[in-house]
Design a protein around this motif. Structure first.
Motif, PDB file in Angstrom:
ATOM      1  N   ASP A  17       0.814  -1.217   0.000  1.00  0.00           N
ATOM      2  CA  ASP A  17       0.000   0.000   0.000  1.00  0.00           C
ATOM      3  C   ASP A  17       0.846   1.265   0.000  1.00  0.00           C
ATOM      4  O   ASP A  17       0.286   2.369  -0.051  1.00  0.00           O
ATOM      5  CB  ASP A  17      -0.928   0.020   1.228  1.00  0.00           C
ATOM      6  CG  ASP A  17      -1.993  -1.061   1.154  1.00  0.00           C
ATOM      7  OD1 ASP A  17      -2.430  -1.380   0.032  1.00  0.00           O
ATOM      8  OD2 ASP A  17      -2.377  -1.587   2.211  1.00  0.00           O
ATOM      9  N   ALA A  18       2.165   1.130   0.088  1.00  0.00           N
ATOM     10  CA  ALA A  18       3.045   2.291   0.179  1.00  0.00           C
ATOM     11  C   ALA A  18       3.877   2.435  -1.085  1.00  0.00           C
ATOM     12  O   ALA A  18       4.186   1.452  -1.765  1.00  0.00           O
ATOM     13  CB  ALA A  18       3.961   2.166   1.390  1.00  0.00           C
ATOM     14  N   ARG A  19       4.239   3.664  -1.388  1.00  0.00           N
ATOM     15  CA  ARG A  19       5.214   3.960  -2.441  1.00  0.00           C
ATOM     16  C   ARG A  19       6.237   4.936  -1.878  1.00  0.00           C
ATOM     17  O   ARG A  19       5.894   5.825  -1.094  1.00  0.00           O
ATOM     18  CB  ARG A  19       4.544   4.578  -3.676  1.00  0.00           C
ATOM     19  CG  ARG A  19       3.581   3.653  -4.393  1.00  0.00           C
ATOM     20  CD  ARG A  19       4.292   2.479  -5.060  1.00  0.00           C
ATOM     21  NE  ARG A  19       5.169   2.876  -6.132  1.00  0.00           N
ATOM     22  CZ  ARG A  19       4.797   2.974  -7.390  1.00  0.00           C
ATOM     23  NH1 ARG A  19       3.548   2.725  -7.750  1.00  0.00           N
ATOM     24  NH2 ARG A  19       5.672   3.325  -8.316  1.00  0.00           N
ATOM     25  N   VAL A  20       7.483   4.775  -2.323  1.00  0.00           N
ATOM     26  CA  VAL A  20       8.568   5.665  -1.909  1.00  0.00           C
ATOM     27  C   VAL A  20       8.719   6.770  -2.943  1.00  0.00           C
ATOM     28  O   VAL A  20       8.689   6.510  -4.150  1.00  0.00           O
ATOM     29  CB  VAL A  20       9.885   4.886  -1.760  1.00  0.00           C
ATOM     30  CG1 VAL A  20      11.057   5.839  -1.523  1.00  0.00           C
ATOM     31  CG2 VAL A  20       9.772   3.892  -0.609  1.00  0.00           C
ATOM     32  N   ILE A  21       8.893   7.997  -2.473  1.00  0.00           N
ATOM     33  CA  ILE A  21       9.132   9.117  -3.373  1.00  0.00           C
ATOM     34  C   ILE A  21      10.415   9.833  -2.981  1.00  0.00           C
ATOM     35  O   ILE A  21      10.692  10.022  -1.793  1.00  0.00           O
ATOM     36  CB  ILE A  21       7.932  10.100  -3.382  1.00  0.00           C
ATOM     37  CG1 ILE A  21       8.152  11.179  -4.453  1.00  0.00           C
ATOM     38  CG2 ILE A  21       7.696  10.718  -2.001  1.00  0.00           C
ATOM     39  CD1 ILE A  21       6.914  12.016  -4.722  1.00  0.00           C
ATOM     40  N   ALA A  22      11.211  10.167  -3.992  1.00  0.00           N
ATOM     41  CA  ALA A  22      12.421  10.965  -3.768  1.00  0.00           C
ATOM     42  C   ALA A  22      12.363  12.140  -4.741  1.00  0.00           C
ATOM     43  O   ALA A  22      11.948  13.232  -4.380  1.00  0.00           O
ATOM     44  CB  ALA A  22      13.674  10.123  -3.954  1.00  0.00           C
ATOM     45  N   GLY A  23      12.734  11.909  -6.010  1.00  0.00           N
ATOM     46  CA  GLY A  23      12.627  12.980  -7.002  1.00  0.00           C
ATOM     47  C   GLY A  23      11.219  13.154  -7.533  1.00  0.00           C
ATOM     48  O   GLY A  23      10.776  14.254  -7.841  1.00  0.00           O
ATOM     49  N   GLY A  24      10.507  12.045  -7.710  1.00  0.00           N
ATOM     50  CA  GLY A  24       9.108  12.101  -8.120  1.00  0.00           C
ATOM     51  C   GLY A  24       8.865  12.319  -9.595  1.00  0.00           C
ATOM     52  O   GLY A  24       7.714  12.462 -10.014  1.00  0.00           O
ATOM     53  N   GLN A  25       9.902  12.299 -10.430  1.00  0.00           N
ATOM     54  CA  GLN A  25       9.698  12.615 -11.833  1.00  0.00           C
ATOM     55  C   GLN A  25       8.949  11.524 -12.591  1.00  0.00           C
ATOM     56  O   GLN A  25       8.325  11.806 -13.618  1.00  0.00           O
ATOM     57  CB  GLN A  25      11.042  12.894 -12.500  1.00  0.00           C
ATOM     58  CG  GLN A  25      11.751  14.115 -11.951  1.00  0.00           C
ATOM     59  CD  GLN A  25      10.891  15.356 -12.042  1.00  0.00           C
ATOM     60  OE1 GLN A  25      10.649  15.871 -13.134  1.00  0.00           O
ATOM     61  NE2 GLN A  25      10.420  15.846 -10.914  1.00  0.00           N
TER      62      GLN A  25
ATOM     63  N   LEU B 192      -2.611   6.106 -12.264  1.00  0.00           N
ATOM     64  CA  LEU B 192      -2.064   4.802 -12.606  1.00  0.00           C
ATOM     65  C   LEU B 192      -1.446   4.148 -11.377  1.00  0.00           C
ATOM     66  O   LEU B 192      -1.274   2.933 -11.331  1.00  0.00           O
ATOM     67  CB  LEU B 192      -1.007   4.946 -13.705  1.00  0.00           C
ATOM     68  CG  LEU B 192      -1.526   5.493 -15.043  1.00  0.00           C
ATOM     69  CD1 LEU B 192      -0.365   5.737 -15.999  1.00  0.00           C
ATOM     70  CD2 LEU B 192      -2.540   4.538 -15.649  1.00  0.00           C
ATOM     71  N   ALA B 193      -1.063   4.966 -10.411  1.00  0.00           N
ATOM     72  CA  ALA B 193      -0.625   4.488  -9.094  1.00  0.00           C
ATOM     73  C   ALA B 193      -1.528   5.126  -8.050  1.00  0.00           C
ATOM     74  O   ALA B 193      -1.776   6.336  -8.099  1.00  0.00           O
ATOM     75  CB  ALA B 193       0.832   4.874  -8.847  1.00  0.00           C
ATOM     76  N   ARG B 194      -2.014   4.303  -7.113  1.00  0.00           N
ATOM     77  CA  ARG B 194      -2.941   4.805  -6.085  1.00  0.00           C
ATOM     78  C   ARG B 194      -2.502   4.288  -4.711  1.00  0.00           C
ATOM     79  O   ARG B 194      -3.226   3.520  -4.068  1.00  0.00           O
ATOM     80  CB  ARG B 194      -4.366   4.359  -6.403  1.00  0.00           C
ATOM     81  CG  ARG B 194      -4.895   4.866  -7.729  1.00  0.00           C
ATOM     82  CD  ARG B 194      -6.212   4.194  -8.105  1.00  0.00           C
ATOM     83  NE  ARG B 194      -7.276   4.533  -7.184  1.00  0.00           N
ATOM     84  CZ  ARG B 194      -8.258   5.381  -7.443  1.00  0.00           C
ATOM     85  NH1 ARG B 194      -8.296   5.976  -8.625  1.00  0.00           N
ATOM     86  NH2 ARG B 194      -9.181   5.629  -6.559  1.00  0.00           N
ATOM     87  N   PRO B 195      -1.319   4.687  -4.250  1.00  0.00           N
ATOM     88  CA  PRO B 195      -0.864   4.205  -2.942  1.00  0.00           C
ATOM     89  C   PRO B 195      -1.686   4.816  -1.821  1.00  0.00           C
ATOM     90  O   PRO B 195      -2.175   5.946  -1.913  1.00  0.00           O
ATOM     91  CB  PRO B 195       0.586   4.690  -2.892  1.00  0.00           C
ATOM     92  CG  PRO B 195       0.591   5.920  -3.739  1.00  0.00           C
ATOM     93  CD  PRO B 195      -0.364   5.635  -4.860  1.00  0.00           C
ATOM     94  N   ALA B 196      -1.821   4.070  -0.739  1.00  0.00           N
ATOM     95  CA  ALA B 196      -2.477   4.608   0.458  1.00  0.00           C
ATOM     96  C   ALA B 196      -1.533   5.498   1.246  1.00  0.00           C
ATOM     97  O   ALA B 196      -1.964   6.403   1.960  1.00  0.00           O
ATOM     98  CB  ALA B 196      -2.972   3.457   1.332  1.00  0.00           C
ATOM     99  N   VAL B 197      -0.222   5.223   1.092  1.00  0.00           N
ATOM    100  CA  VAL B 197       0.789   5.961   1.847  1.00  0.00           C
ATOM    101  C   VAL B 197       1.947   6.316   0.921  1.00  0.00           C
ATOM    102  O   VAL B 197       2.412   5.474   0.155  1.00  0.00           O
ATOM    103  CB  VAL B 197       1.323   5.121   3.038  1.00  0.00           C
ATOM    104  CG1 VAL B 197       2.390   5.901   3.797  1.00  0.00           C
ATOM    105  CG2 VAL B 197       0.194   4.717   3.969  1.00  0.00           C
ATOM    106  N   LEU B 198       2.406   7.558   1.012  1.00  0.00           N
ATOM    107  CA  LEU B 198       3.573   8.015   0.274  1.00  0.00           C
ATOM    108  C   LEU B 198       4.679   8.297   1.290  1.00  0.00           C
ATOM    109  O   LEU B 198       4.492   9.087   2.221  1.00  0.00           O
ATOM    110  CB  LEU B 198       3.231   9.280  -0.512  1.00  0.00           C
ATOM    111  CG  LEU B 198       4.047   9.582  -1.761  1.00  0.00           C
ATOM    112  CD1 LEU B 198       3.934   8.450  -2.776  1.00  0.00           C
ATOM    113  CD2 LEU B 198       3.611  10.898  -2.388  1.00  0.00           C
ATOM    114  N   ILE B 199       5.838   7.641   1.093  1.00  0.00           N
ATOM    115  CA  ILE B 199       6.962   7.784   2.028  1.00  0.00           C
ATOM    116  C   ILE B 199       8.046   8.604   1.350  1.00  0.00           C
ATOM    117  O   ILE B 199       8.678   8.153   0.397  1.00  0.00           O
ATOM    118  CB  ILE B 199       7.507   6.403   2.454  1.00  0.00           C
ATOM    119  CG1 ILE B 199       6.391   5.549   3.050  1.00  0.00           C
ATOM    120  CG2 ILE B 199       8.646   6.563   3.448  1.00  0.00           C
ATOM    121  CD1 ILE B 199       6.768   4.092   3.241  1.00  0.00           C
ATOM    122  N   ASP B 200       8.269   9.810   1.847  1.00  0.00           N
ATOM    123  CA  ASP B 200       9.241  10.736   1.271  1.00  0.00           C
ATOM    124  C   ASP B 200      10.593  10.520   1.946  1.00  0.00           C
ATOM    125  O   ASP B 200      10.723  10.690   3.162  1.00  0.00           O
ATOM    126  CB  ASP B 200       8.751  12.175   1.500  1.00  0.00           C
ATOM    127  CG  ASP B 200       9.597  13.202   0.766  1.00  0.00           C
ATOM    128  OD1 ASP B 200      10.736  12.878   0.371  1.00  0.00           O
ATOM    129  OD2 ASP B 200       9.129  14.344   0.603  1.00  0.00           O
TER     130      ASP B 200
END
Length: 275
Positions: A27-35, A45-53
């Motif tokens: 349910d989580a996706r990791v984000i850094a640059g986000g491009q 196209l992606a629907r994570p419940a949690v975004l981990i920066d």
């Protein structure tokens, strides 16, 4: 469009990010640059419940040498690697490929590891990792492991990363004495994803050619030091084995022709560097 609602965690330390991944998993996706991730969120196209920066985590933003490896941690931006002093001597293939990676604005935000995680079959970072026989270093709360690039990429936007794992770093072998390197790419516009990209690593005993943009992941083929028609025939066989398909950007026939012609010229450039 706008993304679906999600919770946001701004991790300050690596254990915090790993704990969040262990807790939320798929349910989580990791984000850094986000491009790559942000457009997917906006198009849902992606629907994570949690975004981990993870961009604020100290120690993941510096390129380091580990013996013969150039280690690029998770939040190193593509522009930072491109500007690394002495990169053209440290690893000529990377230095040649990075200017083709997106545009100035996207390189200023996008991360090297993010490109590996996205696993687009036309992208330059996965191609270089496969061409150089690099590795992807994965960490979770329960383990650390290193995976060869050839085994990490499983297909279009498919990788060997588990739901609770973070790409902690990618590692590229540094240039070796007696080895020639070359990179060439054909795209609709400079900075677009490649229609076909070729990366060659040549020694006096072998020719290694990796190709992106044709199969569903970068593919690498090794040949003995062939010349003339023997090399042409080997590249023709490689082109057909990649099983190119027609799409909006190019026909399968064009892609096969590019593997033959671009592959030959890339190998020739690497051989001249070797000489």
């Amino acid at each position: 469009m706008k993304p679906a609602a999600f919770d946001y965690i701004r991790a300050r330390e690596l254990p915090e990010a790993l704990e969040a991944l262990a807790r939320h998993g798929a349910d989580a996706r990791v984000i850094a640059g986000g491009q790559s991730l942000l457009p997917m969120l906006n198009m849902r196209l992606a629907r994570p419940a949690v975004l981990i920066d993870i961009m604020g985590i100290a120690g993941l933003d510096r390129v380091e040498r580990d013996g013969d490896l150039i280690v690029v941690p998770a939040v190193v931006r593509q522009a930072a690697l491109m500007k690394r002093p002495g990169l053209s001597g440290e690893q000529p293939l990377l230095a040649a490929a990075l200017p083709w990676l997106g545009h100035y604005q996207t390189r200023a935000r996008g991360t090297v590891c993010g490109s590996a995680a996205h696993a687009d079959p036309s992208a330059e970072i996965p191609l270089c990792l496969v061409a150089l026989d690099g590795e992807v270093r994965l960490r979770s709360r329960r383990r650390w492991r290193s995976v060869r690039a050839a085994d990490f990429f499983g297909g279009m936007m498919v990788t060997d990363k588990a739901d609770d794992e973070l790409i902690e770093a990618v590692a590229f072998p540094a240039a070796m004495t007696g080895t020639g390197y070359a990179f060439r790419e054909v795209a609709r516009r400079h900075g677009d994803f490649a229609i076909v990209g070729c990366a060659a690593v040549v020694t006096r005993d072998a020719i290694h050619l990796a190709v992106a943009g044709v199969a569903d992941k970068p593919q690498r083929r090794s040949f003995p030091p062939l010349k003339g028609s023997a090399l042409t025939d080997a590249l023709n066989g490689f082109a057909w084995d990649l099983e190119a398909r027609d799409d909006f950007h190019a026909t399968a026939r064009l892609r096969r022709d590019l593997v033959r012609s671009l592959g030959l010229s890339t190998i020739g450039e690497a051989q001249r560097c070797l000489a």
